[in-house]
Write a protein that holds these residues in place. Structure first.
Motif, PDB file in Angstrom:
ATOM      1  N   LEU A  57      35.270  -6.549 -11.906  1.00  0.00           N
ATOM      2  CA  LEU A  57      35.094  -7.978 -11.611  1.00  0.00           C
ATOM      3  C   LEU A  57      35.059  -8.231 -10.111  1.00  0.00           C
ATOM      4  N   PHE A  58      35.895  -7.519  -9.364  1.00  0.00           N
ATOM      5  CA  PHE A  58      35.859  -7.646  -7.901  1.00  0.00           C
ATOM      6  C   PHE A  58      34.488  -7.220  -7.372  1.00  0.00           C
ATOM      7  N   ALA A  59      33.998  -6.074  -7.868  1.00  0.00           N
ATOM      8  CA  ALA A  59      32.730  -5.547  -7.368  1.00  0.00           C
ATOM      9  C   ALA A  59      31.571  -6.491  -7.683  1.00  0.00           C
ATOM     10  N   LEU A  60      31.526  -7.027  -8.903  1.00  0.00           N
ATOM     11  CA  LEU A  60      30.451  -7.948  -9.258  1.00  0.00           C
ATOM     12  C   LEU A  60      30.457  -9.187  -8.365  1.00  0.00           C
ATOM     13  N   LYS A  61      31.634  -9.632  -7.998  1.00  0.00           N
ATOM     14  CA  LYS A  61      31.738 -10.833  -7.173  1.00  0.00           C
ATOM     15  C   LYS A  61      31.427 -10.556  -5.709  1.00  0.00           C
ATOM     16  N   HIS A  62      31.928  -9.464  -5.173  1.00  0.00           N
ATOM     17  CA  HIS A  62      31.854  -9.254  -3.724  1.00  0.00           C
ATOM     18  C   HIS A  62      30.842  -8.196  -3.292  1.00  0.00           C
ATOM     19  N   GLU A  63      30.501  -7.260  -4.174  1.00  0.00           N
ATOM     20  CA  GLU A  63      29.630  -6.156  -3.758  1.00  0.00           C
ATOM     21  C   GLU A  63      28.225  -6.233  -4.330  1.00  0.00           C
ATOM     22  N   GLY A  64      27.998  -7.148  -5.250  1.00  0.00           N
ATOM     23  CA  GLY A  64      26.688  -7.210  -5.875  1.00  0.00           C
ATOM     24  C   GLY A  64      26.660  -6.427  -7.174  1.00  0.00           C
ATOM     25  N   THR A  65      25.465  -6.046  -7.610  1.00  0.00           N
ATOM     26  CA  THR A  65      25.294  -5.410  -8.912  1.00  0.00           C
ATOM     27  C   THR A  65      24.846  -3.964  -8.737  1.00  0.00           C
ATOM     28  N   ASN A  66      25.684  -3.033  -9.168  1.00  0.00           N
ATOM     29  CA  ASN A  66      25.387  -1.601  -9.099  1.00  0.00           C
ATOM     30  C   ASN A  66      25.375  -1.067 -10.524  1.00  0.00           C
ATOM     31  N   LEU A  67      24.186  -1.089 -11.148  1.00  0.00           N
ATOM     32  CA  LEU A  67      24.100  -0.706 -12.550  1.00  0.00           C
ATOM     33  C   LEU A  67      24.405   0.765 -12.759  1.00  0.00           C
ATOM     34  N   GLN A  68      24.139   1.598 -11.753  1.00  0.00           N
ATOM     35  CA  GLN A  68      24.407   3.025 -11.910  1.00  0.00           C
ATOM     36  C   GLN A  68      25.897   3.287 -12.129  1.00  0.00           C
ATOM     37  N   VAL A  69      26.753   2.619 -11.390  1.00  0.00           N
ATOM     38  CA  VAL A  69      28.201   2.757 -11.575  1.00  0.00           C
ATOM     39  C   VAL A  69      28.637   2.066 -12.861  1.00  0.00           C
ATOM     40  N   LEU A  70      28.165   0.843 -13.064  1.00  0.00           N
ATOM     41  CA  LEU A  70      28.614   0.050 -14.212  1.00  0.00           C
ATOM     42  C   LEU A  70      28.212   0.683 -15.540  1.00  0.00           C
ATOM     43  N   ALA A  71      27.055   1.345 -15.585  1.00  0.00           N
ATOM     44  CA  ALA A  71      26.589   1.943 -16.837  1.00  0.00           C
ATOM     45  C   ALA A  71      27.545   3.012 -17.349  1.00  0.00           C
ATOM     46  N   ASP A  72      28.197   3.721 -16.435  1.00  0.00           N
ATOM     47  CA  ASP A  72      29.140   4.770 -16.850  1.00  0.00           C
ATOM     48  C   ASP A  72      30.588   4.298 -16.873  1.00  0.00           C
ATOM     49  N   ALA A  73      30.901   3.281 -16.062  1.00  0.00           N
ATOM     50  CA  ALA A  73      32.289   2.832 -15.988  1.00  0.00           C
ATOM     51  C   ALA A  73      32.660   1.889 -17.130  1.00  0.00           C
ATOM     52  N   LEU A  74      31.794   0.942 -17.444  1.00  0.00           N
ATOM     53  CA  LEU A  74      32.168  -0.083 -18.428  1.00  0.00           C
ATOM     54  C   LEU A  74      32.460   0.474 -19.823  1.00  0.00           C
ATOM     55  N   PRO A  75      31.679   1.424 -20.349  1.00  0.00           N
ATOM     56  CA  PRO A  75      32.006   1.939 -21.689  1.00  0.00           C
ATOM     57  C   PRO A  75      33.363   2.641 -21.763  1.00  0.00           C
ATOM     58  N   ARG A  76      33.957   2.966 -20.616  1.00  0.00           N
ATOM     59  CA  ARG A  76      35.275   3.604 -20.620  1.00  0.00           C
ATOM     60  C   ARG A  76      36.411   2.578 -20.720  1.00  0.00           C
ATOM     61  N   ILE A  77      36.054   1.310 -20.634  1.00  0.00           N
ATOM     62  CA  ILE A  77      37.049   0.235 -20.775  1.00  0.00           C
ATOM     63  C   ILE A  77      37.075  -0.183 -22.243  1.00  0.00           C
ATOM     64  N   SER A  78      38.251  -0.358 -22.800  1.00  0.00           N
ATOM     65  CA  SER A  78      38.357  -0.663 -24.231  1.00  0.00           C
ATOM     66  C   SER A  78      37.863  -2.068 -24.534  1.00  0.00           C
ATOM     67  N   ALA A  79      37.378  -2.245 -25.761  1.00  0.00           N
ATOM     68  CA  ALA A  79      36.938  -3.567 -26.201  1.00  0.00           C
ATOM     69  C   ALA A  79      38.095  -4.561 -26.151  1.00  0.00           C
ATOM     70  N   GLU A  80      39.291  -4.087 -26.459  1.00  0.00           N
ATOM     71  CA  GLU A  80      40.453  -4.986 -26.445  1.00  0.00           C
ATOM     72  C   GLU A  80      40.714  -5.523 -25.042  1.00  0.00           C
ATOM     73  N   ASP A  81      40.601  -4.685 -24.040  1.00  0.00           N
ATOM     74  CA  ASP A  81      40.813  -5.135 -22.664  1.00  0.00           C
ATOM     75  C   ASP A  81      39.730  -6.123 -22.235  1.00  0.00           C
ATOM     76  N   MET A  82      38.498  -5.876 -22.665  1.00  0.00           N
ATOM     77  CA  MET A  82      37.412  -6.795 -22.318  1.00  0.00           C
ATOM     78  C   MET A  82      37.654  -8.170 -22.943  1.00  0.00           C
ATOM     79  N   ILE A  83      38.013  -8.185 -24.204  1.00  0.00           N
ATOM     80  CA  ILE A  83      38.218  -9.462 -24.898  1.00  0.00           C
ATOM     81  C   ILE A  83      39.439 -10.189 -24.336  1.00  0.00           C
ATOM     82  N   ALA A  84      40.505  -9.437 -24.016  1.00  0.00           N
ATOM     83  CA  ALA A  84      41.699 -10.068 -23.449  1.00  0.00           C
ATOM     84  C   ALA A  84      41.368 -10.768 -22.136  1.00  0.00           C
TER      85      ALA A  84
END
Length: 506
Positions: A57-84
């Motif tokens: 969330l910090f990166a999206l707000k302050h660094e812009g959009t880096n799909l290469q990092v996000l494509a591999d990082a986001l699936p490692r975050i649990s659905a429960e954490d995303m929904i919370a």
């Protein structure tokens, strides 16, 4: 220094993604500050802990959009954490972006979710990036506006150089320049451009085309204006026409792994590995879809650079990819509708003159990809390859250096290559008229002497005078030099004066 945002995600999750162009670090500053190489962030603004989602969330707000990092990082975050996190702020722009990307990259859906509110938010900030046409995602109230699709997307940052280049309107200036020429001068300048564009494109590959092959490639360049969509069949036709060795002609996109080799030995000789065949075919489907629309909806030189460099990075054929990528640059410009049929911006000539810069631009991407492959030498020309990265390094790439280079070459093609050659033709015509009015000199000999004089700063060398001494009077040599000097000072490029005198290719 403590890394945060994308660099934290890359390092802590051991991602194969490339290092961010401007990584974020906690620094003793009072506000977020951009510098040339880093983003300095005060501790009170930085994520408090090591939770990956807070860094997303910090990166999206302050660094812009880096799909290469996000494509591999986001699936490692649990659905429960995303929904919370979503439940804390269902209308928050950055959590909505994160949830949208999580679903796209994981192939799963977040459920249950609260009612989503807030205005639709673009994935790429148009103030920071060159963007593409908008595709609305109603579920997350997100606007996909990348150059490409969520499966293949190039990022182009709005650097000062790129902003200036976009504002310079090179294609419109090219049309105006060509229109300012008389018909005879325009036809000869364009004939020169087509021929030398062909020679330069082959020369970059260290090849000299035969007359038939050069003529065939010129015909290809002229076909770039035809409204024929790129497809595997069409690209195979182009690849076959572009190669001089019939054994290297393809019947389809490659079905085996290829690589680029340099002067080293063993595994060190391998300098780049494009995506594996299956992924390459998938990415080519995305790239041809991009090529069908981008030139008309994105700045044409941005589109041309993304398509041309994207093609050569995918490397869909075993051979011929480089010269075909340069054809695709022209194809995109022609398909934009901003160059009338027959017009050509000779960027390959400029690329050949700046071949070191061309190689550097390619290597800014290729060297980082090479680091994501394990290579074991078996025997001469035989290797064992192990891909240690993820598809994201091929799907999502920073095209900013490629676009900046494309603009520099387009500017060079207009202001140096086309203008200088047009001036050369105009000076040649003026000298030829003057000599023909006063002397009787064989056409081929006069053409050679005028070219030598103009190429030598308006002076005929002693060597040339001696070479033609038994066929051309001394007074002709002196007159050619006088007329060359007068032409340099007085001829007006764009006057259109031409008596149709033939000018052999330089």
């Amino acid at each position: 220094m403590t890394a945060i945002g994308y660099e934290f995600l890359r390092a802590s999750l051991q991602l194969a993604a490339f290092p961010p162009v401007r990584p974020a670090y906690i620094r003793p500053v009072t506000r977020v500050e951009d510098s040339v190489n880093t983003l300095a962030v005060p501790r009170q603004v930085a994520p408090a802990g090591i939770d990956p989602l807070s860094h997303v969330l910090f990166a999206l707000k302050h660094e812009g959009t880096n799909l290469q990092v996000l494509a591999d990082a986001l699936p490692r975050i649990s659905a429960e954490d995303m929904i919370a996190e979503l439940n804390k702020s269902p209308s928050g722009a950055y959590i909505r972006l994160a949830c949208y990307l999580w679903e796209e990259f994981s192939g799963r859906q977040l459920v249950p979710i609260p009612s989503i509110g807030g205005p639709a938010h673009p994935l790429f900030d148009p103030e920071r990036y060159v963007t593409g046409p908008v595709v609305r995602n109603a579920r997350w109230r997100v606007l996909f506006n990348g150059i490409g699709s969520i499966r293949y997307c190039a990022t182009v940052r709005r650097t000062a150089a790129i902003q200036t280049a976009i504002g310079s309107n090179i294609l419109n200036r090219t049309k105006q320049f060509i229109a300012s020429l008389g018909a005879g001068l325009m036809d000869r300048a364009l004939a020169w451009a087509y021929l030398h564009e062909t020679d330069s494109s082959f020369a970059i590959e260290r090849e000299v085309p035969s007359e038939d092959k050069a003529r065939a490639f010129v015909d290809l360049l002229r076909q770039a204006h035809e409204p024929r969509a790129l497809s595997e069949e069409y690209l195979v036709e182009l690849q076959n026409a572009a190669l001089t060795n019939p054994y290297n002609r393809a019947a389809a996109f490659r079905s085996e792994q290829n690589w680029l080799a340099g002067p080293g030995r063993g595994a060190l000789a391998v300098t780049y590995l494009p995506p594996p065949p299956g992924l390459a075919r998938e990415l080519m489907s995305e790239l041809t879809a991009l090529a069908a629309t981008a030139p008309k909806v994105v700045d044409p030189i941005v589109a041309a650079s993304v398509i041309a460099f994207g093609f050569v990075f995918i490397h869909p054929f075993m051979d011929g990819n480089g010269r075909l990528s340069r054809f695709l640059f022209h194809h995109a410009l022609c398909q934009s509708g901003q160059l009338e049929k027959g017009l050509l911006l000779p960027v390959s000539i400029a690329m050949k003159r700046h071949e070191a810069d061309y190689l550097t631009t390619l290597q800014q991407y290729s060297r980082q990809v090479r680091e994501r492959w394990g290579v074991r030498w078996i025997d001469e020309g035989q290797y064992d390859f192990t891909f240690q990265g993820t598809p994201a390094i091929y799907r999502y790439w920073d095209a900013t250096p490629s676009v900046a280079f494309g603009y520099r070459m387009a500017e060079q093609a207009l202001e140096i290559e086309l203008r200088q050659e047009t001036e050369f033709i105009a000076r040649y015509d003026r000298i030829a008229r003057a000599i023909n009015a006063a002397f009787d000199v064989r056409g081929s000999e006069l053409a050679a002497l005028i070219r030598c004089c103009l190429d030598n700063g308006g002076v005929l060398s002693k060597k040339r005078r001696k070479q033609f001494a038994d066929r051309v009077p001394e007074t002709v040599f002196d007159c050619i030099e006088r007329e060359a000097k007068a032409a340099q000072e007085a001829v007006e490029v764009g006057s259109g004066e031409s008596d149709g005198a033939s000018l052999a290719p330089r």
